[in-house]
Design an enzyme around this catalytic site. Structure first.
Site, PDB file in Angstrom:
ATOM      1  N   TYR A  27      42.308  49.092  36.775  1.00  0.00           N
ATOM      2  CA  TYR A  27      42.599  49.808  38.026  1.00  0.00           C
ATOM      3  C   TYR A  27      42.805  51.309  37.849  1.00  0.00           C
ATOM      4  CZ  TYR A  27      43.184  45.035  39.663  1.00  0.00           C
ATOM      5  OH  TYR A  27      42.970  43.728  39.967  1.00  0.00           O
ATOM      6  N   ASN A  78      42.584  48.205  51.455  1.00  0.00           N
ATOM      7  CA  ASN A  78      42.455  47.493  50.187  1.00  0.00           C
ATOM      8  C   ASN A  78      43.481  46.378  50.262  1.00  0.00           C
ATOM      9  OD1 ASN A  78      42.299  46.417  47.686  1.00  0.00           O
ATOM     10  ND2 ASN A  78      42.581  48.335  46.548  1.00  0.00           N
ATOM     11  N   HIS A  84      40.825  37.810  49.054  1.00  0.00           N
ATOM     12  CA  HIS A  84      40.120  36.588  48.681  1.00  0.00           C
ATOM     13  C   HIS A  84      40.726  35.342  49.314  1.00  0.00           C
ATOM     14  CE1 HIS A  84      38.716  39.526  45.817  1.00  0.00           C
ATOM     15  NE2 HIS A  84      39.924  39.664  45.316  1.00  0.00           N
ATOM     16  N   ASP A  91      41.499  37.699  60.716  1.00  0.00           N
ATOM     17  CA  ASP A  91      41.660  37.577  62.168  1.00  0.00           C
ATOM     18  C   ASP A  91      42.305  38.831  62.753  1.00  0.00           C
ATOM     19  OD1 ASP A  91      40.554  35.063  62.082  1.00  0.00           O
ATOM     20  OD2 ASP A  91      42.464  33.986  62.218  1.00  0.00           O
ATOM     21  N   HIS A 104      37.854  48.602  47.177  1.00  0.00           N
ATOM     22  CA  HIS A 104      38.468  48.067  45.957  1.00  0.00           C
ATOM     23  C   HIS A 104      38.276  49.056  44.830  1.00  0.00           C
ATOM     24  CE1 HIS A 104      39.073  44.209  47.828  1.00  0.00           C
ATOM     25  NE2 HIS A 104      37.845  44.312  48.310  1.00  0.00           N
ATOM     26  N   LEU A 105      39.291  49.200  44.036  1.00  0.00           N
ATOM     27  CA  LEU A 105      39.185  50.063  42.857  1.00  0.00           C
ATOM     28  C   LEU A 105      38.189  49.470  41.860  1.00  0.00           C
ATOM     29  CD1 LEU A 105      42.948  50.139  42.950  1.00  0.00           C
ATOM     30  CD2 LEU A 105      41.787  52.311  42.671  1.00  0.00           C
ATOM     31  N   SER A 106      38.351  48.191  41.571  1.00  0.00           N
ATOM     32  CA  SER A 106      37.473  47.536  40.597  1.00  0.00           C
ATOM     33  C   SER A 106      36.232  46.987  41.302  1.00  0.00           C
ATOM     34  CB  SER A 106      38.235  46.388  39.913  1.00  0.00           C
ATOM     35  OG  SER A 106      38.590  45.397  40.862  1.00  0.00           O
ATOM     36  N   ARG A 115      37.175  36.299  42.675  1.00  0.00           N
ATOM     37  CA  ARG A 115      37.234  37.631  43.296  1.00  0.00           C
ATOM     38  C   ARG A 115      35.920  38.016  43.976  1.00  0.00           C
ATOM     39  NH1 ARG A 115      42.090  39.835  41.277  1.00  0.00           N
ATOM     40  NH2 ARG A 115      42.487  39.012  39.221  1.00  0.00           N
TER      41      ARG A 115
HETATM   42  C1  DQA Z   1      41.561  44.917  44.039  1.00  0.00           C
HETATM   43  C2  DQA Z   1      40.759  43.707  43.550  1.00  0.00           C
HETATM   44  C3  DQA Z   1      41.503  42.411  43.858  1.00  0.00           C
HETATM   45  O1  DQA Z   1      40.750  41.300  43.385  1.00  0.00           O
HETATM   46  C4  DQA Z   1      42.850  42.402  43.172  1.00  0.00           C
HETATM   47  O2  DQA Z   1      43.563  41.227  43.526  1.00  0.00           O
HETATM   48  C5  DQA Z   1      43.641  43.618  43.416  1.00  0.00           C
HETATM   49  C6  DQA Z   1      42.978  44.917  43.498  1.00  0.00           C
HETATM   50  C7  DQA Z   1      40.909  46.248  43.645  1.00  0.00           C
HETATM   51  O3  DQA Z   1      41.255  47.261  44.238  1.00  0.00           O
HETATM   52  O4  DQA Z   1      40.095  46.280  42.724  1.00  0.00           O
HETATM   53  O5  DQA Z   1      44.868  43.569  43.482  1.00  0.00           O
HETATM   54  O6  DQA Z   1      41.611  44.866  45.455  1.00  0.00           O
END
Ligand code: DQA
Length: 155
Positions: A27, A78, A84, A91, A104-106, A115
């Site tokens: 992250y 985010n 997930h 909703d 998402h960062l990753s 994921r």
């Molecule tokens: C995340 C990716 C998610 O799978 C994970 O649970 C996170 C961070 C991301 O920003 O990459 O907490 O949302």
């Protein structure tokens, strides 16, 4: 919140308060405070106003989405792990009626199988994943552009 032209809710989900310390190899080393400062600076350049909320509680995230019905034109989210799992957040995004960008960062598609599914993506305008802290800035730029393009968005 005073009426300026563009109003956006930035929503950070669970565990993102630990950014900088939490799995930095995935992250990154930027803290949430630093990411938020970057977002605020970018927003200033666009005459946009941000409300930024981080919560580890699904209900707080949902309440924040509901409240945007009164004041916001868009949402940057985010949802972290709730991405997930949360039908309720999905909703709530639908209920706001606002254009919403998921970030998402990753790169969630390069990680564990669980994921790879986002329950939120189908109800968002789009998703930006894998660019570290830059995902937020890319997402905000895209969202503000989309809002501005709407009739009466930024004339
Ligand atoms: C995340 C990716 C998610 O799978 C994970 O649970 C996170 C961070 C991301 O920003 O990459 O907490 O949302």
């Amino acid at each position: 919140m005073t009426k300026s032209r563009l109003h956006v809710l930035v929503l950070h989900g669970p565990n993102l308060n630990l950014l900088g310390q939490r799995q930095p190899e995935i992250y990154g080393r930027m803290t949430l405070r630093e990411i938020n400062a970057g977002l605020r600076e970018a927003a200033r350049g666009r005459e946009a106003q941000l409300k930024i909320v981080q919560s580890n509680h699904e209900g707080v995230l949902i309440d924040s989405l509901h409240e945007t019905r009164d004041w916001a034109e868009g949402v940057l989210i985010n949802a972290a792990g709730y991405t997930h799992t949360s039908v309720a957040l999905r909703d709530a995004i639908i209920a706001t009626g606002h254009p919403t960008v998921e970030v998402h960062l990753s790169n969630i598609y390069a990680r564990e199988d669980f994921r790879k599914e986002s329950l939120l993506a189908p109800v968002c305008i789009g998703q930006i994943s894998g660019f570290g802290w830059r995902s937020y800035l890319l997402g905000l730029t895209a969202l503000l552009d989309i809002i501005s393009d709407q009739p009466g968005g930024d004339a």
